[in-house]
Design a protein around this motif. Sequence first.
Motif, PDB file in Angstrom:
ATOM      1  N   THR A  49     -22.075  17.618 -37.534  1.00  0.00           N
ATOM      2  CA  THR A  49     -20.698  17.573 -37.046  1.00  0.00           C
ATOM      3  C   THR A  49     -20.595  18.104 -35.625  1.00  0.00           C
ATOM      4  O   THR A  49     -19.908  17.516 -34.779  1.00  0.00           O
ATOM      5  N   ILE A  50     -21.286  19.193 -35.334  1.00  0.00           N
ATOM      6  CA  ILE A  50     -21.260  19.768 -33.988  1.00  0.00           C
ATOM      7  C   ILE A  50     -21.846  18.789 -32.979  1.00  0.00           C
ATOM      8  O   ILE A  50     -21.289  18.581 -31.892  1.00  0.00           O
ATOM      9  N   VAL A  51     -22.961  18.170 -33.319  1.00  0.00           N
ATOM     10  CA  VAL A  51     -23.582  17.198 -32.413  1.00  0.00           C
ATOM     11  C   VAL A  51     -22.656  16.008 -32.200  1.00  0.00           C
ATOM     12  O   VAL A  51     -22.480  15.538 -31.070  1.00  0.00           O
ATOM     13  N   PHE A  52     -22.038  15.521 -33.275  1.00  0.00           N
ATOM     14  CA  PHE A  52     -21.127  14.388 -33.141  1.00  0.00           C
ATOM     15  C   PHE A  52     -19.951  14.726 -32.233  1.00  0.00           C
ATOM     16  O   PHE A  52     -19.614  13.954 -31.326  1.00  0.00           O
ATOM     17  N   CYS A  53     -19.327  15.866 -32.454  1.00  0.00           N
ATOM     18  CA  CYS A  53     -18.164  16.257 -31.638  1.00  0.00           C
ATOM     19  C   CYS A  53     -18.547  16.470 -30.181  1.00  0.00           C
ATOM     20  O   CYS A  53     -17.824  16.041 -29.269  1.00  0.00           O
ATOM     21  N   GLY A  72     -15.169  13.557 -18.460  1.00  0.00           N
ATOM     22  CA  GLY A  72     -16.037  14.110 -17.429  1.00  0.00           C
ATOM     23  C   GLY A  72     -16.934  13.091 -16.751  1.00  0.00           C
ATOM     24  O   GLY A  72     -16.798  11.883 -16.930  1.00  0.00           O
ATOM     25  N   PRO A  73     -17.878  13.604 -15.980  1.00  0.00           N
ATOM     26  CA  PRO A  73     -18.720  12.714 -15.175  1.00  0.00           C
ATOM     27  C   PRO A  73     -19.719  11.891 -15.980  1.00  0.00           C
ATOM     28  O   PRO A  73     -20.204  10.880 -15.504  1.00  0.00           O
ATOM     29  N   LEU A  74     -20.038  12.297 -17.192  1.00  0.00           N
ATOM     30  CA  LEU A  74     -20.973  11.531 -18.015  1.00  0.00           C
ATOM     31  C   LEU A  74     -20.271  10.594 -18.996  1.00  0.00           C
ATOM     32  O   LEU A  74     -20.923  10.014 -19.865  1.00  0.00           O
ATOM     33  N   SER A  75     -18.957  10.436 -18.836  1.00  0.00           N
ATOM     34  CA  SER A  75     -18.243   9.528 -19.731  1.00  0.00           C
ATOM     35  C   SER A  75     -18.708   8.100 -19.476  1.00  0.00           C
ATOM     36  O   SER A  75     -19.168   7.746 -18.386  1.00  0.00           O
ATOM     37  N   ALA A  76     -18.593   7.293 -20.476  1.00  0.00           N
ATOM     38  CA  ALA A  76     -19.066   5.908 -20.383  1.00  0.00           C
ATOM     39  C   ALA A  76     -18.359   5.167 -19.254  1.00  0.00           C
ATOM     40  O   ALA A  76     -18.987   4.418 -18.502  1.00  0.00           O
ATOM     41  N   LEU A  77     -17.085   5.380 -19.115  1.00  0.00           N
ATOM     42  CA  LEU A  77     -16.324   4.699 -18.078  1.00  0.00           C
ATOM     43  C   LEU A  77     -16.806   5.097 -16.682  1.00  0.00           C
ATOM     44  O   LEU A  77     -17.033   4.236 -15.823  1.00  0.00           O
ATOM     45  N   ASN A  78     -16.994   6.400 -16.459  1.00  0.00           N
ATOM     46  CA  ASN A  78     -17.440   6.870 -15.139  1.00  0.00           C
ATOM     47  C   ASN A  78     -18.858   6.411 -14.813  1.00  0.00           C
ATOM     48  O   ASN A  78     -19.137   6.000 -13.686  1.00  0.00           O
ATOM     49  N   LEU A 118     -19.060  11.735 -24.029  1.00  0.00           N
ATOM     50  CA  LEU A 118     -18.931  10.294 -23.783  1.00  0.00           C
ATOM     51  C   LEU A 118     -17.526   9.861 -23.406  1.00  0.00           C
ATOM     52  O   LEU A 118     -17.349   8.768 -22.875  1.00  0.00           O
ATOM     53  N   THR A 119     -16.541  10.683 -23.661  1.00  0.00           N
ATOM     54  CA  THR A 119     -15.164  10.288 -23.355  1.00  0.00           C
ATOM     55  C   THR A 119     -14.548  11.045 -22.186  1.00  0.00           C
ATOM     56  O   THR A 119     -13.528  10.601 -21.661  1.00  0.00           O
ATOM     57  N   ILE A 121     -25.223   6.360 -29.348  1.00  0.00           N
ATOM     58  CA  ILE A 121     -25.309   6.353 -30.807  1.00  0.00           C
ATOM     59  C   ILE A 121     -26.765   6.420 -31.243  1.00  0.00           C
ATOM     60  O   ILE A 121     -27.111   7.115 -32.206  1.00  0.00           O
ATOM     61  N   ASN A 122     -27.631   5.712 -30.510  1.00  0.00           N
ATOM     62  CA  ASN A 122     -29.056   5.744 -30.814  1.00  0.00           C
ATOM     63  C   ASN A 122     -29.617   7.158 -30.668  1.00  0.00           C
ATOM     64  O   ASN A 122     -30.363   7.632 -31.531  1.00  0.00           O
ATOM     65  N   ILE A 123     -29.244   7.838 -29.611  1.00  0.00           N
ATOM     66  CA  ILE A 123     -29.672   9.229 -29.408  1.00  0.00           C
ATOM     67  C   ILE A 123     -29.121  10.107 -30.542  1.00  0.00           C
ATOM     68  O   ILE A 123     -29.825  10.980 -31.056  1.00  0.00           O
ATOM     69  N   PHE A 124     -27.881   9.857 -30.925  1.00  0.00           N
ATOM     70  CA  PHE A 124     -27.265  10.595 -32.026  1.00  0.00           C
ATOM     71  C   PHE A 124     -28.055  10.400 -33.320  1.00  0.00           C
ATOM     72  O   PHE A 124     -28.276  11.348 -34.074  1.00  0.00           O
ATOM     73  N   TYR A 125     -28.534   9.191 -33.572  1.00  0.00           N
ATOM     74  CA  TYR A 125     -29.335   8.930 -34.771  1.00  0.00           C
ATOM     75  C   TYR A 125     -30.657   9.698 -34.744  1.00  0.00           C
ATOM     76  O   TYR A 125     -31.089  10.225 -35.767  1.00  0.00           O
ATOM     77  N   TYR A 126     -31.295   9.760 -33.585  1.00  0.00           N
ATOM     78  CA  TYR A 126     -32.527  10.547 -33.476  1.00  0.00           C
ATOM     79  C   TYR A 126     -32.249  12.022 -33.790  1.00  0.00           C
ATOM     80  O   TYR A 126     -33.037  12.673 -34.481  1.00  0.00           O
TER      81      TYR A 126
END
Length: 189
Positions: free
Chosen positions: A150-154, A163-169, A160-161, A126-131
């Motif tokens: 909108t494109i950046v948010f999506c 693939g390999p960079l998801s928060a859970l993984n 983040l949800t 979220i911090n990166i998103f704010y920048y």
Amino acid sequence: IPSIDECLQEAPALNKFQVSTNKFLFLPILSLYIILLYAYIAKIIIQWEMPKGMVSYLVSASMMLMLLRVTLTLPERINPKPSFEKTLLKILPAACIPLVILMSVGIMRRISDYGISEDRYYIAAINIFYYIIIAILLIDKIKCKSRYITIVFCSMFLILTNGPLSALNVTHRIWMGSIKDALTELGYT
């Protein structure tokens, strides 16, 4: 029904209620909130001590208010005439930069103290998103700012949800690595 060309010829305008609400209610509240956060930054610098976990919520609230302000004044941004709102739309993102930096410092402090968790991973994203939002809003060459936000948010949501960079993984790999290191250090491998 008017054609698209006819619609594009007229500049959209805010009605009197929207203008009054933005100028006399929303703008003073947002300005006061940002001033209070600047006072909070001054307190942190004077005491040289980071608070316990509230910084991200406070800064996120200010960024959401700023985004709401930018979204509500879309007709003013499109209007080619210079106005107070257009000037303000350039000042607000710049005023939020120190707040987002404070959020970054708070996040890095938490991660260095306690390690990465799923929540901290999301807050860092979220911090990166704010920048990125601030950069989009400050760059004059970007004309359709809402579309890029909108494109950046999506795209960040998908990364983040899934693939390999998801928060859970990511958090799973980090925690498994730290458990393996601890077991190796104790001689259980």
